[in-house]
Every structure is written in structure tokens, then in C-alpha cells.
Scaffold this motif. Structure first.
Motif, PDB file in Angstrom:
ATOM      1  N   ARG A 199      43.272  36.268  46.440  1.00  8.29           N
ATOM      2  CA  ARG A 199      41.985  36.868  47.139  1.00  8.29           C
ATOM      3  C   ARG A 199      41.240  37.739  46.975  1.00  8.29           C
ATOM      4  NH1 ARG A 199      44.918  38.517  52.737  1.00  8.29           N
ATOM      5  NH2 ARG A 199      42.798  39.069  53.505  1.00  8.29           N
ATOM      6  N   THR A 200      39.422  36.944  47.962  1.00  9.39           N
ATOM      7  CA  THR A 200      38.797  38.003  46.909  1.00  9.39           C
ATOM      8  C   THR A 200      38.756  38.951  47.819  1.00  9.39           C
ATOM      9  OG1 THR A 200      37.398  36.003  46.598  1.00  9.39           O
ATOM     10  CG2 THR A 200      36.474  38.353  46.373  1.00  9.39           C
ATOM     11  N   MET A 201      38.808  40.542  47.001  1.00  7.35           N
ATOM     12  CA  MET A 201      38.729  41.675  47.890  1.00  7.35           C
ATOM     13  C   MET A 201      38.472  42.332  47.293  1.00  7.35           C
ATOM     14  SD  MET A 201      42.039  42.924  50.777  1.00  7.35           S
ATOM     15  CE  MET A 201      42.290  41.058  50.909  1.00  7.35           C
TER      16      MET A 201
ATOM     17  N   ILE B 122      55.530  36.191  39.373  1.00  6.15           N
ATOM     18  CA  ILE B 122      56.054  36.377  40.610  1.00  6.15           C
ATOM     19  C   ILE B 122      56.739  35.259  41.226  1.00  6.15           C
ATOM     20  CG2 ILE B 122      56.181  38.590  41.760  1.00  6.15           C
ATOM     21  CD1 ILE B 122      54.638  39.959  39.829  1.00  6.15           C
ATOM     22  N   ALA B 123      55.329  34.698  42.034  1.00  2.00           N
ATOM     23  CA  ALA B 123      55.467  34.227  43.152  1.00  2.00           C
ATOM     24  C   ALA B 123      56.656  33.449  43.004  1.00  2.00           C
ATOM     25  CB  ALA B 123      54.165  33.076  43.556  1.00  2.00           C
ATOM     26  N   GLU B 124      56.397  32.699  41.860  1.00  2.00           N
ATOM     27  CA  GLU B 124      57.672  31.677  41.073  1.00  2.00           C
ATOM     28  C   GLU B 124      59.241  31.878  41.519  1.00  2.00           C
ATOM     29  OE1 GLU B 124      56.407  30.360  37.152  1.00  2.00           O
ATOM     30  OE2 GLU B 124      54.489  29.208  37.919  1.00  2.00           O
ATOM     31  N   ARG B 125      59.451  33.417  41.784  1.00  3.16           N
ATOM     32  CA  ARG B 125      60.870  33.823  41.326  1.00  3.16           C
ATOM     33  C   ARG B 125      61.245  34.193  42.918  1.00  3.16           C
ATOM     34  NH1 ARG B 125      60.099  38.558  37.514  1.00  3.16           N
ATOM     35  NH2 ARG B 125      59.978  37.584  35.685  1.00  3.16           N
ATOM     36  N   GLY B 126      60.341  32.827  44.202  1.00  5.08           N
ATOM     37  CA  GLY B 126      60.709  33.556  45.537  1.00  5.08           C
ATOM     38  C   GLY B 126      60.423  34.670  46.132  1.00  5.08           C
ATOM     39  N   ILE B 127      59.318  35.423  45.319  1.00 10.66           N
ATOM     40  CA  ILE B 127      58.533  36.371  46.055  1.00 10.66           C
ATOM     41  C   ILE B 127      57.423  36.613  46.574  1.00 10.66           C
ATOM     42  CG2 ILE B 127      58.184  38.767  44.876  1.00 10.66           C
ATOM     43  CD1 ILE B 127      60.172  38.764  42.984  1.00 10.66           C
ATOM     44  N   ASP B 128      57.278  37.242  47.600  1.00 11.24           N
ATOM     45  CA  ASP B 128      56.497  36.911  48.057  1.00 11.24           C
ATOM     46  C   ASP B 128      55.282  38.504  47.887  1.00 11.24           C
ATOM     47  OD1 ASP B 128      54.166  37.310  50.834  1.00 11.24           O
ATOM     48  OD2 ASP B 128      54.999  38.344  52.741  1.00 11.24           O
ATOM     49  N   ILE B 129      54.306  37.606  47.166  1.00 10.72           N
ATOM     50  CA  ILE B 129      52.720  38.508  46.555  1.00 10.72           C
ATOM     51  C   ILE B 129      51.631  37.913  46.641  1.00 10.72           C
ATOM     52  CG2 ILE B 129      53.795  37.033  45.114  1.00 10.72           C
ATOM     53  CD1 ILE B 129      52.864  39.201  42.802  1.00 10.72           C
ATOM     54  N   VAL B 130      50.790  38.978  47.067  1.00 14.48           N
ATOM     55  CA  VAL B 130      49.398  38.376  47.395  1.00 14.48           C
ATOM     56  C   VAL B 130      48.464  39.197  46.273  1.00 14.48           C
ATOM     57  CG1 VAL B 130      49.047  39.905  48.877  1.00 14.48           C
ATOM     58  CG2 VAL B 130      47.146  38.120  48.365  1.00 14.48           C
ATOM     59  N   GLY B 131      47.677  38.845  45.215  1.00  8.18           N
ATOM     60  CA  GLY B 131      46.872  39.123  44.577  1.00  8.18           C
ATOM     61  C   GLY B 131      45.403  39.409  45.339  1.00  8.18           C
ATOM     62  N   ILE B 132      44.456  40.204  44.634  1.00  4.12           N
ATOM     63  CA  ILE B 132      43.633  40.500  45.038  1.00  4.12           C
ATOM     64  C   ILE B 132      42.568  40.972  43.823  1.00  4.12           C
ATOM     65  CG2 ILE B 132      43.886  41.383  47.710  1.00  4.12           C
ATOM     66  CD1 ILE B 132      42.294  43.669  45.643  1.00  4.12           C
ATOM     67  N   ASP B 133      41.084  40.649  44.084  1.00  6.30           N
ATOM     68  CA  ASP B 133      40.245  40.727  43.131  1.00  6.30           C
ATOM     69  C   ASP B 133      38.846  40.478  43.455  1.00  6.30           C
ATOM     70  OD1 ASP B 133      40.276  40.581  39.433  1.00  6.30           O
ATOM     71  OD2 ASP B 133      38.357  39.975  40.287  1.00  6.30           O
ATOM     72  N   SER B 134      38.222  41.877  43.387  1.00  8.25           N
ATOM     73  CA  SER B 134      36.598  41.925  43.223  1.00  8.25           C
ATOM     74  C   SER B 134      35.970  40.029  43.097  1.00  8.25           C
ATOM     75  CB  SER B 134      35.963  42.948  42.897  1.00  8.25           C
ATOM     76  OG  SER B 134      35.765  43.230  42.150  1.00  8.25           O
ATOM     77  N   ASN B 135      36.218  39.667  41.834  1.00  4.29           N
ATOM     78  CA  ASN B 135      35.447  39.022  41.505  1.00  4.29           C
ATOM     79  C   ASN B 135      36.529  37.238  42.433  1.00  4.29           C
ATOM     80  OD1 ASN B 135      34.005  36.446  39.881  1.00  4.29           O
ATOM     81  ND2 ASN B 135      35.410  36.796  38.345  1.00  4.29           N
ATOM     82  N   PRO B 136      34.528  37.053  43.327  1.00  4.21           N
ATOM     83  CA  PRO B 136      34.637  35.537  43.526  1.00  4.21           C
ATOM     84  C   PRO B 136      35.245  34.738  43.137  1.00  4.21           C
ATOM     85  CG  PRO B 136      32.482  36.386  44.043  1.00  4.21           C
ATOM     86  CD  PRO B 136      33.325  37.488  43.191  1.00  4.21           C
TER      87      PRO B 136
END
Length: 201
Positions: A80-82, A54-68
Motif C-alpha cells: 500500500r502507498t502510505m 513472508i506472505a507466501e508462508r501464510g503470514i498476515d503481512i502488509v507492506g507500505i511505501d511512500s512511492n506510489p
């Protein structure tokens, strides 16, 4: 009675096992088109396969996951870890929130959904994909083997058996209204629910 400890997703092997499935992006494109005007959050993004594309399309996106390990092994710098139940974002931050086969893993799911509602802007939408399991944990056996070396803890991996009516109950009173739900088959049976955050005066 002793309480069971929650599954901690800090497994390097589990992060590596996370695979890219392009059918999820195609379904999102059909149901909830995202444009560069949108600010997007993916909850439970793993190594960021979907986030990165999705970021490759020029969209401002962040992904979060609890697994560091997920951010360390990520395919994109947007991960990001969260924990989903404690999102480190301001209120009304995102236009779109995506979560693909993640919410069934979150023990405090009510808290996580409340956080989704909090960080979603009024009028924003959340698309949730989750397994349609006849028996809770049925589709989590491979993950249980990865995390524990045994299939017998699958019901601790999938902490919830979910379906659209149950999600509607869980979101009642937090400002999210279901606008779409469906059942489909992509590798394994799954539900998709879309919620919109109500605009309040």
C-alpha cells in the motif's frame, strides 16, 4: 536561509531499481522468527519483495511505501502507498514491524518511530536494518543518480546517519526498548536493531 525540499520518492525508475536480497529474510529468520500467528507490517517495502515472500508462508503481512509507483509495480497485492510518519492503522495492530534500509530516508524520523510504537502491540517487536555509513549519504550515491541524475544529492536521500545509540535516543520515551543490536556485512555495512514495545499497566 532557504530550507531544502524533502526528497519525494515518486520515481518509477527508483521503484524498478529496488532489488530482492534474500540475505535480509535469512537474517530476520535468525533474529526474529515470524509465525502465522503474527500480524506483520513492513515499513518502506518498495515493490514488496520481502513482504511477498513472508506472505507466501501464510503470514498476515502488509507492506507500505511512500512511492506510489511501488504499489503499481509490486510483486504482491500486499503493498500500500502510505508515508511512514502517518500510518493508517489503529493503535496496537501489529505483532511485528520490519523495516529494511528505509528509516534513513525518512525526514521526520522521530514521527515515523512514534507511529511504529503506536501501531505495535504491547510486547510486539520491531526489527530495523539501516546502513552503517562512515559519512552520511556515502551509500546513497546510486539512488541519488536514479532520482536526480547526479551523485551530489546523496545526503538528501539518506537524511540521517544512524547507529544503535542514536536510535536508542530517538526511541526514548515512546515505549520502545532495545533488546538487540548488531553490526554486520550484507553487501554493504549495516546495523540491525530490535526494539520491543513495553507492556504498561
Amino acid at each position: 536561509m532557504a530550507t531544502r525540499s524533502p526528497i519525494i520518492y515518486d520515481s518509477y525508475r527508483y521503484a524498478l531499481a529496488n532489488r530482492w536480497d534474500p540475505t535480509h529474510l535469512r537474517r530476520i529468520d535468525e533474529l526474529l522468527p515470524i509465525s502465522p500467528a503474527h500480524k506483520v507490517l513492513e515499513v518502506g517495502c518498495g515493490r514488496g519483495h520481502l513482504t511477498g515472500r513472508i506472505a507466501e508462508r501464510g503470514i498476515d503481512i502488509v507492506g507500505i511505501d511512500s512511492n506510489p509507483n511501488a504499489s503499481e509495480l509490486a510483486e504482491t497485492d500486499r503493498v500500500r502507498t502510505m508515508p511512514a510518519e502517518r500510518l493508517e492503522f489503529d493503535d496496537d495492530t501489529f505483532d511485528v514491524i520490519l523495516s529494511v534500509h528505509a528509516i534513513e530516508h525518512i525526514p521526520p524520523l522521530g514521527d515515523a518511530l512514534a507511529e511504529v510504537a503506536r501501531v505495535l502491540r504491547p510486547g510486539g517487536r520491531a526489527l530495523l536494518v539501516y546502513p552503517a555509513e562512515p559519512i552520511r549519504g556515502m551509500y546513497a550515491i546510486p539512488t541519488s543518480i536514479i532520482l536526480h541524475g547526479s551523485p551530489w544529492k546523496a545526503r538528501e536521500v539518506h537524511r540521517h546517519k544512524l547507529w544503535p545509540k542514536k536510535l536508542r535516543r530517538l526511541t526514548a520515551g515512546i515505549g520502545l526498548v532495545e533488546t538487540h543490536s548488531e553490526f554486520n556485512l550484507i553487501r554493504s555495512p549495516q546495523f540491525i536493531s530490535i526494539f520491543e514495545k513495553q507492556v504498561t499497566d
